[in-house]
Design a protein around this motif. Sequence first.
Motif: not given
Length: 436
Positions: A234-241, A284-290, A293-301
């Motif tokens: 969860a990213d508290r700045d953007s709300g992305l879950l 998750v890329q932080p500080e992307q207020m509101l 959809e623009s937040c970068a997400v890093a994943l391990r495969v």
Amino acid sequence: MTVCAIEPPSTGTSDTSGAPGASRTPGAGGTTGAGGCVPVAGCVLTADGAYAARLALDGDSWFPERWTLDGPEPYAVPLPGHQPEEPGTEVQPMGDGRVLIHRLVERRHAFALLYPTGPGTGELPLGAVECPEPGTRLTLLPPAPGGARAYALTVGPRSSVVWLVAGGASGPERLAEVPGLCSGGVWLDGAGRMLALDRELGGRTKTVVVDLERGEVTPLLQIAEDSDDRLLLADRDSGLLLISSDAPSPGRPRVGWGVLGSTLPVRFPECLRVPDCTVTPFAVQPEQMLMPESCAVALRVDGAFGTWLGVWRPAERLMCHLPAPEGWLRGAGLLTRDGVLRLPYATGDVPCGVAELTAPRSGTRGRGAGAGQLEAADAARPEGRAEVGPQGPVRDGAAAGPPGASRQATETDPPEPVAARPVPLQQAPLGGLVTK
């Protein structure tokens, strides 16, 4: 938040929950993959990424090691005790640079803070938690925002308890009891008060929120009555879950995304399904207020042919696959506000290093201070393994995997349009979460 989920047209039969060869350990207190397992991480970072801690090996002896990551160059400080630590001993960095260590002696869980004292190691005992009931396990929860406190979770036969084990007035403090068997652990606010846990109760797993000040437990994520739903990040700045659920495909957990408090449905992108692999978001890329959809997400495969990286943004229906740097402490890393992915690694030549790359956007390949290292790691792969991590973007419906995996759609060969199939879901009470 959620009334229905739109399942994209399927172009394969991949299932990310049972990848052969993936490094996974069932348990609590970590970031879970789509199947509810905990991929083993090489080290633990503070919430701000300033410090890291891990259990390092010197010959046959294990010892704690602290990494400082916020200076001009990363460096490591060994913190050996009077005797070697047991394999699997938990360590966690604090915001002031000390390292919390959790040792198990029979059914007694002891905690202490370690710090360097010239040539030796200082140790401040914090007390212990007794777990007399057979089958009860205790694990550290992920580092809390601010780094001044640390928490642990005990899971017994019928209920789970959240403990404050560092930063309290005196000794471990019992904060809240949650009926059911809990795992995971995601912080939802910057004060370290609202903690999300994945609770198994009545044969199903749903995410609940624990208010650590009031001791109250409230539902957070319940997509369908008969689905297993877990909160991964969860990213508290953007709300992305970032969510794991088998609601769109019963019995087969998938990674999806939503927005805290939004009326839009949870979405399960096809590009996050990699054949015969486990996909686990870890940053998750932080500080992307509101702008979730623009937040970068890093994943391990993780797959039978190895481990590599994925970078994805909700606004882009693709995931870029990149080789992991040599010696990456798997599962550890963070994204900066500018979209730079920082990955700690250790090799024979570089015992403490951080590889950096800029999170790529659509149609680009990540470059940055560590791009050369990533490309070198790619070139150093043994012959016959060059296709383990696809190089470049993979669009929805074309998530590539190990050599020989079916690829029914590519950028130049888009899938034929198929009507999206709605999957009925329950209302997820995310909008009611209020932190005062």
